[in-house]
Design a protein around this motif. Structure first.
Motif, mmCIF file in Angstrom:
data_model
loop_
_atom_site.group_PDB
_atom_site.id
_atom_site.type_symbol
_atom_site.label_atom_id
_atom_site.label_comp_id
_atom_site.label_asym_id
_atom_site.label_seq_id
_atom_site.Cartn_x
_atom_site.Cartn_y
_atom_site.Cartn_z
ATOM 1 N N VAL A 78 51.628 -55.560 14.522
ATOM 2 C CA VAL A 78 50.316 -55.614 14.941
ATOM 3 C C VAL A 78 50.047 -54.564 15.863
ATOM 4 C CG1 VAL A 78 48.727 -56.807 16.645
ATOM 5 C CG2 VAL A 78 50.439 -58.172 15.151
ATOM 6 N N LEU A 79 48.981 -53.820 15.185
ATOM 7 C CA LEU A 79 48.513 -52.370 15.828
ATOM 8 C C LEU A 79 47.500 -52.488 16.896
ATOM 9 C CD1 LEU A 79 48.936 -50.460 12.743
ATOM 10 C CD2 LEU A 79 50.527 -50.689 14.526
ATOM 11 N N ASN A 80 47.519 -52.490 18.296
ATOM 12 C CA ASN A 80 46.496 -52.600 18.936
ATOM 13 C C ASN A 80 45.827 -51.093 19.220
ATOM 14 O OD1 ASN A 80 46.739 -55.384 19.668
ATOM 15 N ND2 ASN A 80 48.513 -54.786 20.892
ATOM 16 N N LEU A 81 44.946 -50.767 18.238
ATOM 17 C CA LEU A 81 44.244 -49.550 18.489
ATOM 18 C C LEU A 81 42.960 -49.564 18.768
ATOM 19 C CD1 LEU A 81 45.590 -48.177 14.847
ATOM 20 C CD2 LEU A 81 46.159 -47.727 17.015
ATOM 21 N N PRO A 82 42.189 -48.542 19.419
ATOM 22 C CA PRO A 82 40.915 -48.781 19.647
ATOM 23 C C PRO A 82 40.121 -48.820 18.528
ATOM 24 C CG PRO A 82 41.939 -46.488 20.029
ATOM 25 C CD PRO A 82 42.928 -47.141 19.482
ATOM 26 N N ALA A 83 38.933 -49.269 19.008
ATOM 27 C CA ALA A 83 37.905 -49.676 17.864
ATOM 28 C C ALA A 83 37.596 -48.316 17.237
ATOM 29 C CB ALA A 83 36.770 -50.278 18.367
ATOM 30 N N ASN A 84 36.971 -48.465 15.923
ATOM 31 C CA ASN A 84 36.697 -47.272 15.101
ATOM 32 C C ASN A 84 35.672 -46.364 16.030
ATOM 33 O OD1 ASN A 84 37.912 -48.518 13.069
ATOM 34 N ND2 ASN A 84 35.761 -49.196 11.979
ATOM 35 N N THR A 85 35.843 -45.180 15.673
ATOM 36 C CA THR A 85 35.196 -44.113 16.074
ATOM 37 C C THR A 85 33.930 -43.863 15.304
ATOM 38 O OG1 THR A 85 36.318 -42.228 15.134
ATOM 39 C CG2 THR A 85 37.184 -43.028 17.513
ATOM 40 N N LEU A 86 32.968 -43.381 15.896
ATOM 41 C CA LEU A 86 31.668 -43.098 15.242
ATOM 42 C C LEU A 86 32.027 -41.651 14.797
ATOM 43 C CD1 LEU A 86 28.904 -44.521 17.571
ATOM 44 C CD2 LEU A 86 29.898 -45.359 15.675
ATOM 45 N N THR A 87 32.111 -41.562 13.092
ATOM 46 C CA THR A 87 32.175 -40.335 12.856
ATOM 47 C C THR A 87 31.176 -40.078 11.636
ATOM 48 O OG1 THR A 87 33.378 -41.373 10.688
ATOM 49 C CG2 THR A 87 34.661 -40.424 12.468
ATOM 50 N N ASP A 88 30.887 -38.602 11.475
ATOM 51 C CA ASP A 88 29.618 -38.320 10.636
ATOM 52 C C ASP A 88 29.995 -38.709 9.197
ATOM 53 O OD1 ASP A 88 27.673 -36.831 9.617
ATOM 54 O OD2 ASP A 88 28.337 -34.927 9.704
ATOM 55 N N ARG A 89 29.164 -39.583 8.702
ATOM 56 C CA ARG A 89 29.210 -39.994 7.271
ATOM 57 C C ARG A 89 28.713 -39.055 6.154
ATOM 58 N NH1 ARG A 89 33.384 -43.681 6.315
ATOM 59 N NH2 ARG A 89 32.772 -45.629 7.774
ATOM 60 N N SER A 90 27.996 -38.112 6.757
ATOM 61 C CA SER A 90 27.276 -37.341 5.767
ATOM 62 C C SER A 90 28.234 -36.238 5.141
ATOM 63 C CB SER A 90 26.354 -36.187 6.667
ATOM 64 O OG SER A 90 27.001 -35.405 7.365
ATOM 65 N N HIS A 91 29.621 -36.006 5.656
ATOM 66 C CA HIS A 91 30.608 -35.267 5.092
ATOM 67 C C HIS A 91 31.906 -36.171 4.535
ATOM 68 C CE1 HIS A 91 33.133 -32.037 3.846
ATOM 69 N NE2 HIS A 91 33.948 -32.300 4.614
ATOM 70 N N ARG A 92 31.991 -36.550 3.169
ATOM 71 C CA ARG A 92 32.999 -37.371 3.109
ATOM 72 C C ARG A 92 34.099 -36.651 2.372
ATOM 73 N NH1 ARG A 92 31.568 -43.438 1.346
ATOM 74 N NH2 ARG A 92 32.800 -42.820 0.006
ATOM 75 N N GLU A 93 35.431 -36.767 2.578
ATOM 76 C CA GLU A 93 36.217 -36.222 1.728
ATOM 77 C C GLU A 93 36.213 -36.685 0.587
ATOM 78 O OE1 GLU A 93 38.653 -33.872 2.733
ATOM 79 O OE2 GLU A 93 37.856 -33.676 4.841
ATOM 80 N N PRO A 94 36.740 -35.771 -0.579
ATOM 81 C CA PRO A 94 36.773 -36.461 -1.669
ATOM 82 C C PRO A 94 38.098 -37.497 -1.976
ATOM 83 C CG PRO A 94 37.073 -34.037 -1.766
ATOM 84 C CD PRO A 94 36.905 -34.470 -0.601
ATOM 85 N N THR A 95 37.606 -38.570 -2.838
ATOM 86 C CA THR A 95 38.542 -39.823 -2.774
ATOM 87 C C THR A 95 40.237 -39.354 -2.850
ATOM 88 O OG1 THR A 95 36.933 -41.164 -3.618
ATOM 89 C CG2 THR A 95 39.277 -41.877 -4.010
#
Length: 191
Positions: A78-95
């Motif tokens: 069980v991983l207690n990680l912080p919530a998702n960070t807000l990232t820029d969705r305009s630049h997505r890495e190729p799959t």
């Protein structure tokens, strides 16, 4: 997994289930029969309205003929990680880049756990503090789950179970069974 182990005695199941606050990453090492049984169970859960448990899982890799296992047994963290960070969705890495980087991290995590003493449960405890760089960020998992190129269990099994009609040089149609995998080997990583 207990039902699978009873049904397929002799086929060991090993792997790691990572439980994030918002996601699940499941790496399974076993025989092809067991792996396809897990995929069929996932497909069945989705078809019969059990979507509350898993929503749109994706297959990151399906591999065969792996010489050695990375995991000594099946376990979870069980991983207690912080919530998702807000990232820029305009630049997505190729799959392909995203899959490659994710698999590299997961393989390094497996190698790290393999080097730890077998008897020590503490070796796996607190991965967040010991090896945070080997864990997939939640944003990455979310991004992978949005990729249509990654097959769902339903789409994977549909491709696996479907015959392919090929027109031969003679003009006659022959039906051949083709087995398709997104990436090919005996570990299944589900997101």
């Amino acid at each position: 997994f207990q039902n699978l182990q009873r049904r397929y005695q002799g086929d060991g199941i090993s792997g790691l289930l990572l439980l994030y606050p918002s996601y699940v990453v499941h790496m399974i090492e076993s025989s092809s029969d067991i792996l396809f049984s897990v995929l069929r169970d996932l497909r069945s859960m989705q078809e019969h309205g059990h979507r509350v448990l898993l929503v749109d899982p994706r297959i990151l890799i399906m591999s065969h003929d792996i010489p050695n296992r990375l995991f000594q047994q099946w376990s979870y963290e069980v991983l207690n990680l912080p919530a998702n960070t807000l990232t820029d969705r305009s630049h997505r890495e190729p799959t392909l880049t995203l899959v490659s980087e994710s698999l590299t991290r997961l393989l390094k995590l497996g190698t790290h756990l393999l080097k730890c003493p077998k008897s020590s449960k503490a070796s796996q405890d607190n991965l967040v503090e010991k090896v945070p760089e080997l864990l997939l960020p939640q944003d990455t998992i979310g991004d992978l789950l949005e990729r249509e190129e990654l097959l769902t269990p339903h789409r994977y099994l549909e491709a696996y179970d479907s015959p392919l009609n090929i027109v031969m040089d003679s003009g006659k149609r022959r039906q051949m069974r083709v087995y398709v995998a997104y990436l090919d080997n005996l570990t299944t990583s589900l997101l």
